[in-house]
Design a protein around this motif. Sequence first.
Motif, mmCIF file in Angstrom:
data_model
loop_
_atom_site.group_PDB
_atom_site.id
_atom_site.type_symbol
_atom_site.label_atom_id
_atom_site.label_comp_id
_atom_site.label_asym_id
_atom_site.label_seq_id
_atom_site.Cartn_x
_atom_site.Cartn_y
_atom_site.Cartn_z
ATOM 1 N N ALA A 79 38.326 45.848 49.201
ATOM 2 C CA ALA A 79 39.011 45.027 50.202
ATOM 3 C C ALA A 79 38.700 43.562 49.963
ATOM 4 N N GLY A 80 39.686 42.727 50.186
ATOM 5 C CA GLY A 80 39.523 41.291 50.037
ATOM 6 C C GLY A 80 40.881 40.629 50.049
ATOM 7 N N GLY A 81 40.875 39.301 49.929
ATOM 8 C CA GLY A 81 42.137 38.573 49.981
ATOM 9 C C GLY A 81 42.421 37.731 48.763
ATOM 10 N N ASP A 82 41.480 37.700 47.800
ATOM 11 C CA ASP A 82 41.637 36.883 46.612
ATOM 12 C C ASP A 82 41.983 37.774 45.427
ATOM 13 N N ALA A 83 43.114 37.506 44.789
ATOM 14 C CA ALA A 83 43.607 38.385 43.725
ATOM 15 C C ALA A 83 42.626 38.473 42.559
ATOM 16 N N GLU A 84 42.091 37.351 42.120
ATOM 17 C CA GLU A 84 41.180 37.361 40.976
ATOM 18 C C GLU A 84 39.892 38.113 41.308
ATOM 19 N N MET A 85 39.390 37.925 42.512
ATOM 20 C CA MET A 85 38.163 38.613 42.902
ATOM 21 C C MET A 85 38.397 40.111 43.023
ATOM 22 N N LEU A 86 39.536 40.510 43.561
ATOM 23 C CA LEU A 86 39.863 41.927 43.654
ATOM 24 C C LEU A 86 40.011 42.540 42.266
ATOM 25 N N ALA A 87 40.620 41.812 41.354
ATOM 26 C CA ALA A 87 40.778 42.310 39.993
ATOM 27 C C ALA A 87 39.418 42.513 39.335
ATOM 28 N N GLU A 88 38.505 41.564 39.514
ATOM 29 C CA GLU A 88 37.174 41.696 38.940
ATOM 30 C C GLU A 88 36.411 42.849 39.594
ATOM 31 N N ALA A 89 36.562 43.011 40.902
ATOM 32 C CA ALA A 89 35.918 44.131 41.589
ATOM 33 C C ALA A 89 36.432 45.458 41.053
ATOM 34 N N ALA A 90 37.728 45.523 40.779
ATOM 35 C CA ALA A 90 38.301 46.741 40.206
ATOM 36 C C ALA A 90 37.715 47.028 38.837
#
Length: 352
Positions: A79-90
């Motif tokens: 969960a989050g709102g920042d695309a780059e951060m979500l991609a890195e988390a994935a």
Amino acid sequence: MSNSCPLPRIGRHLLATRVILAPMAGVTDRPFRMLCRRLGAGLVVGEMVTSDPRLWHTRKSRLRMDHRGEPGPRSVQIAGGDAEMLAEAARLNAAMGAEIIDINMGCPAKKVCNKAAGSALLRDEVVVAKILQAVVAAVDIPVTLKIRTGWCADSNNGVRVARIAEDTGIQALAVHGRHRQQRYGGEAEYETIAAIKAAVGIPVFANGDIASPAKAARVLDYTGADAVMVGRAAQGNPWIFREIDHYLRHGQRLAPPSDKERAEALRDHLTALHDFYGRHLGVRIARKHLGWYLAGDDRFDDAGQHALRATFNGLESRHAQRRFIDELFRHDPAATPRRIARDVAPDGVCAA
């Protein structure tokens, strides 16, 4: 008929049943996921994990990301709102063994929505597309999405979001039949889920107020969804997965679990909680689960359930908690609250 439909597939993963455990923060930890899978869940989704890796050092985050010993497919929700951060988390979760990445755009909690995450993202379809594109491009495992019907009654944009999801490469979509402002109040509606299923070609999972085998079958028939996702109805009732699965396959209700089966499941669950969380935290977390089990136990009236919860909440050792379960199923239900209060001392030491 719903019971004749094929089992859903997420990428290369063919689900074992058409009943899925919904991700629930503070509930769907590893012990509960493994119990539900053993009792018929075709897929279990882990607790929501923040997409900010800087927060992963906490004990809570480490435990939420612990999937050791779990059979696949292992689904991790971020969960989050920042695309780059979500991609890195994935990417990081995939490297740690996740086999499916699920993106949360359905959580209605204020602390999540206030950070422009969860269901708050549904207000901006451009941001939705940006996030989904980034996460799908970041990993070579399936990415799924969980949404609500929209942000509010005047903005039920679930169909548009579903089409965006399919266009960006999302491989399955779970839809809770409420908009965000409803939270968990009122009744879920399934018209929007039916419209979403008609609009896309990817698997759709219907979620919201599915608390019985018959209701699951009706929802599948009405919406055309590929599976149902069960959340709150599984708290204290992990047998609901095998009951729904049996009903969908055979059109008949499965007999409820015997007292012996219930006792064994509770003992196994307690042991798993104690082993997973450790001596002190495991004892505390077991209290809320026992409360849910008691709430669904029709052998006891409200007063009896209250007395049993009070006794269990006073126990401070894993040994005493296990003794409590033994006593719970050993005696006449009418006498059980008094007998347990007498035989298991509040300080966690079994009385003589």
